[in-house]
Design a protein around this motif. Sequence first.
Motif, PDB file in Angstrom:
ATOM      1  N   VAL A   1      86.256  35.889 -29.420  1.00 64.27           N
ATOM      2  CA  VAL A   1      85.922  35.517 -30.858  1.00 64.27           C
ATOM      3  C   VAL A   1      85.914  36.981 -31.501  1.00 64.27           C
ATOM      4  O   VAL A   1      86.328  37.204 -32.607  1.00 64.27           O
ATOM      5  N   ALA A   2      85.025  37.805 -31.116  1.00 65.10           N
ATOM      6  CA  ALA A   2      84.644  39.155 -31.493  1.00 65.10           C
ATOM      7  C   ALA A   2      86.143  40.013 -31.569  1.00 65.10           C
ATOM      8  O   ALA A   2      86.339  40.711 -32.682  1.00 65.10           O
ATOM      9  N   GLY A   3      86.815  39.997 -30.590  1.00 61.93           N
ATOM     10  CA  GLY A   3      88.073  40.631 -30.622  1.00 61.93           C
ATOM     11  C   GLY A   3      89.071  40.278 -31.636  1.00 61.93           C
ATOM     12  O   GLY A   3      89.661  40.900 -32.191  1.00 61.93           O
ATOM     13  N   TYR A   4      89.184  38.903 -31.645  1.00 61.52           N
ATOM     14  CA  TYR A   4      89.875  38.256 -32.786  1.00 61.52           C
ATOM     15  C   TYR A   4      89.396  38.724 -34.151  1.00 61.52           C
ATOM     16  O   TYR A   4      90.424  38.899 -34.837  1.00 61.52           O
ATOM     17  N   ASN A   5      88.239  38.765 -34.387  1.00 57.12           N
ATOM     18  CA  ASN A   5      87.920  38.908 -35.832  1.00 57.12           C
ATOM     19  C   ASN A   5      88.143  40.584 -36.041  1.00 57.12           C
ATOM     20  O   ASN A   5      88.307  41.025 -37.055  1.00 57.12           O
ATOM     21  N   GLU A   6      88.085  41.622 -34.674  1.00 61.43           N
ATOM     22  CA  GLU A   6      88.320  42.832 -35.095  1.00 61.43           C
ATOM     23  C   GLU A   6      89.780  43.215 -35.515  1.00 61.43           C
ATOM     24  O   GLU A   6      90.294  43.815 -36.591  1.00 61.43           O
ATOM     25  N   MET A   7      90.709  42.359 -34.770  1.00 61.95           N
ATOM     26  CA  MET A   7      92.138  42.452 -35.153  1.00 61.95           C
ATOM     27  C   MET A   7      92.483  41.604 -36.695  1.00 61.95           C
ATOM     28  O   MET A   7      93.520  42.254 -37.353  1.00 61.95           O
ATOM     29  N   ALA A   8      91.673  40.655 -37.026  1.00 63.29           N
ATOM     30  CA  ALA A   8      91.891  40.034 -38.275  1.00 63.29           C
ATOM     31  C   ALA A   8      91.325  41.162 -39.467  1.00 63.29           C
ATOM     32  O   ALA A   8      92.038  41.267 -40.272  1.00 63.29           O
ATOM     33  N   LEU A   9      90.330  41.852 -39.078  1.00 66.09           N
ATOM     34  CA  LEU A   9      90.020  42.713 -40.012  1.00 66.09           C
ATOM     35  C   LEU A   9      91.133  43.897 -40.069  1.00 66.09           C
ATOM     36  O   LEU A   9      91.277  44.432 -41.367  1.00 66.09           O
ATOM     37  N   GLU A  10      91.623  44.401 -39.087  1.00 64.71           N
ATOM     38  CA  GLU A  10      92.530  45.506 -39.168  1.00 64.71           C
ATOM     39  C   GLU A  10      93.814  44.916 -39.765  1.00 64.71           C
ATOM     40  O   GLU A  10      94.546  45.638 -40.490  1.00 64.71           O
ATOM     41  N   ARG A  11      94.237  43.644 -39.623  1.00 74.02           N
ATOM     42  CA  ARG A  11      95.382  43.182 -40.605  1.00 74.02           C
ATOM     43  C   ARG A  11      95.025  42.865 -41.911  1.00 74.02           C
ATOM     44  O   ARG A  11      96.010  43.324 -42.697  1.00 74.02           O
ATOM     45  N   GLU A  12      93.564  42.582 -42.288  1.00 68.13           N
ATOM     46  CA  GLU A  12      93.479  42.648 -43.634  1.00 68.13           C
ATOM     47  C   GLU A  12      93.713  43.863 -44.418  1.00 68.13           C
ATOM     48  O   GLU A  12      93.997  44.152 -45.791  1.00 68.13           O
ATOM     49  N   LYS A  13      93.118  45.402 -43.541  1.00 67.13           N
ATOM     50  CA  LYS A  13      93.403  46.261 -44.247  1.00 67.13           C
ATOM     51  C   LYS A  13      94.574  46.858 -44.297  1.00 67.13           C
ATOM     52  O   LYS A  13      95.208  47.591 -45.365  1.00 67.13           O
ATOM     53  N   LEU A  14      95.789  46.270 -43.172  1.00 67.40           N
ATOM     54  CA  LEU A  14      96.984  46.829 -43.176  1.00 67.40           C
ATOM     55  C   LEU A  14      97.816  46.063 -44.142  1.00 67.40           C
ATOM     56  O   LEU A  14      98.705  46.659 -44.715  1.00 67.40           O
ATOM     57  N   ILE A  24      91.843  25.714 -34.275  1.00 68.47           N
ATOM     58  CA  ILE A  24      93.330  24.755 -34.490  1.00 68.47           C
ATOM     59  C   ILE A  24      93.638  24.563 -36.121  1.00 68.47           C
ATOM     60  O   ILE A  24      94.849  24.694 -36.534  1.00 68.47           O
ATOM     61  N   ASN A  25      92.550  24.527 -36.840  1.00 70.56           N
ATOM     62  CA  ASN A  25      92.830  24.351 -38.359  1.00 70.56           C
ATOM     63  C   ASN A  25      93.186  25.541 -39.084  1.00 70.56           C
ATOM     64  O   ASN A  25      93.475  25.550 -40.344  1.00 70.56           O
ATOM     65  N   GLN A  26      92.953  26.501 -38.574  1.00 71.33           N
ATOM     66  CA  GLN A  26      92.847  28.062 -39.259  1.00 71.33           C
ATOM     67  C   GLN A  26      94.623  28.329 -39.238  1.00 71.33           C
ATOM     68  O   GLN A  26      95.139  28.466 -38.153  1.00 71.33           O
ATOM     69  N   SER A  27      95.172  28.594 -40.406  1.00 72.51           N
ATOM     70  CA  SER A  27      96.527  28.795 -40.545  1.00 72.51           C
ATOM     71  C   SER A  27      96.627  30.398 -40.888  1.00 72.51           C
ATOM     72  O   SER A  27      97.950  30.774 -41.184  1.00 72.51           O
ATOM     73  N   ASP A  28      95.876  31.035 -41.546  1.00 68.60           N
ATOM     74  CA  ASP A  28      96.021  32.368 -42.153  1.00 68.60           C
ATOM     75  C   ASP A  28      95.293  33.499 -41.647  1.00 68.60           C
ATOM     76  O   ASP A  28      95.300  34.425 -42.163  1.00 68.60           O
ATOM     77  N   TYR A  29      95.051  33.420 -40.324  1.00 61.20           N
ATOM     78  CA  TYR A  29      94.380  34.576 -39.587  1.00 61.20           C
ATOM     79  C   TYR A  29      93.467  35.223 -40.074  1.00 61.20           C
ATOM     80  O   TYR A  29      93.108  36.343 -40.113  1.00 61.20           O
ATOM     81  N   GLY A  30      92.341  34.051 -40.755  1.00 59.63           N
ATOM     82  CA  GLY A  30      91.035  34.657 -41.350  1.00 59.63           C
ATOM     83  C   GLY A  30      90.153  34.799 -40.205  1.00 59.63           C
ATOM     84  O   GLY A  30      90.470  34.634 -38.893  1.00 59.63           O
ATOM     85  N   LEU A  31      88.935  35.266 -40.386  1.00 55.08           N
ATOM     86  CA  LEU A  31      88.002  35.607 -39.660  1.00 55.08           C
ATOM     87  C   LEU A  31      87.352  34.214 -38.935  1.00 55.08           C
ATOM     88  O   LEU A  31      87.392  33.280 -39.633  1.00 55.08           O
ATOM     89  N   LEU A  32      86.960  34.310 -37.625  1.00 47.17           N
ATOM     90  CA  LEU A  32      86.425  33.015 -37.035  1.00 47.17           C
ATOM     91  C   LEU A  32      84.830  33.386 -36.980  1.00 47.17           C
ATOM     92  O   LEU A  32      84.338  34.276 -37.157  1.00 47.17           O
ATOM     93  N   PRO A  33      83.954  32.117 -36.883  1.00 47.61           N
ATOM     94  CA  PRO A  33      82.628  32.366 -36.923  1.00 47.61           C
ATOM     95  C   PRO A  33      82.088  32.917 -35.563  1.00 47.61           C
ATOM     96  O   PRO A  33      82.667  32.544 -34.764  1.00 47.61           O
ATOM     97  N   ALA A  34      81.235  33.881 -35.660  1.00 45.52           N
ATOM     98  CA  ALA A  34      80.934  34.438 -34.552  1.00 45.52           C
ATOM     99  C   ALA A  34      79.698  34.223 -34.227  1.00 45.52           C
ATOM    100  O   ALA A  34      78.451  34.232 -35.165  1.00 45.52           O
TER     101      ALA A  34
END
Length: 775
Positions: free
Chosen positions: A361-374, A338-348
């Motif tokens: 959570v793992a899927g969310y982290n994969e998309m977050a990594l892809e967003r950071e690369k793009l 809820i407190n995250q606002s910048d699409y960062g990685l979540l604790p896995a």
Amino acid sequence: MKETPYTIEHFEEEESFEIKEILQKYLRYWPWFILATIICIGLGVAYMRYAPITYSSTAKIKIIDESQEVDIASSALSLLGGGSKINLENEIEILKSYRILSQVVKELNLDVSHYVVGNVKTTQIWAPPFQISKRIMADSLQAPKPYIIKLDGQGINITDANEKTYISNLNSPDQEVDSLPFNISMVGGADPSFYKGITYKVVLSPLKSTVLQLAKDLQVQATNKDSEILSLSLEGVSMERNEAILNTLIEKFNQDGILDRQLVSQRTLNFIDERFLYLGQELDSIEGGKESFKRSNNLSYIEADAGMSLQRKSETEEEVIKLENQISISDILKETVINQSDYGLLPANIGIENASLNNLVAGYNEMALEREKLLPTVGANHPTLQNLNGQLERAKVNIIKSVNIYGTQLKNSLRQLKLEESRAGSVFSRLPEKEKMLRSIERQQSIKENLFLLLLQKREEAAISYAVTAPTVKVVDYGLTNDIPVSPKKTMVYALSLLAGMFLPFAVLYIRFTLDTKIRERNDIEKVTTDIPVVGEIPFFKDVNKKLELNDRSIMAESFRILSTNVNYLLDDKDKGLAKVVMVTSSIKGEGKTMLAHNLSLAYASLNKKVLLIGADLRNPQLHNFYNISVNHKGLSDYLYDPGMNWKDCVVASGADNPSLQICFGGSISPNTPKLLSGSAFEKFITAAKKEFDYIIVDTAPTMLVTDTLLISKFADATVFVTRSGLTDKRLLEFSKNLHKTKKLKNMAYVVNGVGNGKAKGYNYGYGYGYGSEK
């Protein structure tokens, strides 16, 4: 049915004859084939000498399946027995991505190309004796900029595309040269005078075009469909350059994969460190409260109840602790989301015992990594980035919903356990209320301690994973170059040169033969018409006014004797005692009918036959040229104009060499030739002459140009229609065929004149047979 074998054999003979004829037609020009072959092979040798030599370098890597590695990011999937199968197509796209290749280009300065300029070809080199350091941004160039560099003892001379020259001082190598986008210095203190006389060329290219060209040249493919090994190949003129690019690409690709794994571990470490501060404060507060409670109530240790009731109560309490622990962890995760606002990685994998929630959570982290690369390569409003943002928002909502559902389930289970705990607690109803309060405090302490220990364990796992991150690839072979060049290939170049040398003259001759509409030999006539015979072929000779000599045994003489013999077969035996009239004509002017008529009459005369040669082409007489007399010499036109005169006055002897031949020249040119020929005078002349001679040869006008020949054709016993090799168009044969079909020309036969165009050796027909033939 009985005729079938004969028919098949006949067709086979015709086909064999046609093939042989085609081969002979082309082999006649064998010097062309030899010359073209020599020239093409010479060009092939020159190409092998000056063409750039291209080598192929290959490296092989094995992609390591990170799902098989035990780390904090993949332990949940490993516990569930799942594993991600390697998608080699994805790995190939990453290897050829602009992001990775741009790192290789920058690392090796591939946007700066070095060449040695030769007299004929310019060769790319990898390690020049000087070093180029760019002073401009990589993306500032819009087009390649070439520079010519010459080294000598005084300095380095640099010439740009505008012929402007710059000089770099060797005594101050770090001094910048104005207007140049780079600095230049010698490598390792090399002496520039050693390279005097060598011209170098340096080309500064735009970074983007260099990266795109490298992506085009680089070939990446799996060794086979079931293998996890990728083969990287690159072609270029420099072996060292190819191998350096492949090795650097493998290094950058491996570092990129390691960085992705370390990034997840680092985010997990940061999250756990933040939670440690909060849990430490809570544990200190619980332990202080427990100490105060014992001191105020004079408590030291509480004896454990014995028996099954105590065991039952203990088990229930353990379950309650476990459920409350899960509720706390799920609340922590929910709060983080809820407190995250910048699409960062979540604790896995922080201890939640729910596989589906961990997968989310793992899927969310994969998309977050892809967003950071793009994100560094595209703008914030890029459709792909916006799409990822939407997916991340939906993933957050799914995680929160899953946490809520999971918390509800835990609370329901906790409520059931508390009811059972109350039932078990009735057994301990006699225990002091103070003991219950102490148990409550200890339970809270146990929850926080267990959570603290769990996070501490996960932190150590994340720290170990970060420190000893496994490589993403295993290098099977570093860049290795085959010494045999891939281009140019000597065998292929020489084979193509030989084929070109044979094909080019063949193609030229084929086009020439295809577009040629002229008659070349008797076969050209026989293919068009089968009912009109070809009675002779007269070879080409330069002197068109040459006449046969007495006892002449040359090729020309033999050809006319053959012609005279063949013409005799056209003549019938009726009207014995009267001369046979042979009319010689053609389609157009210049086909040699006058020469042929004259020499045909000489051929008959050489057989001791009395022959009369009549020049009946009254419009354009040519017969007088053979005897160097005036065109107005008394002849046929004079008799036709005045039939009362004696016809013998128009006839003259040909000379002492041919006493059997007499000639009637055309005479004065008349203004109305058709009128003269259509009268009865010509018939009177022919009738009288037939009684005195054995053969009468009549040289007439071309049939296609004037009507003169057709006016007197009825008096002929045979008509020799002259065609000329290389002059008569095949389409004119239709005109002569029509004359034969309509019987306007009697007993017609063709003669091909000028065959061979001077190449008598191809058309001698064996004349002479060694008996004094022409030397």
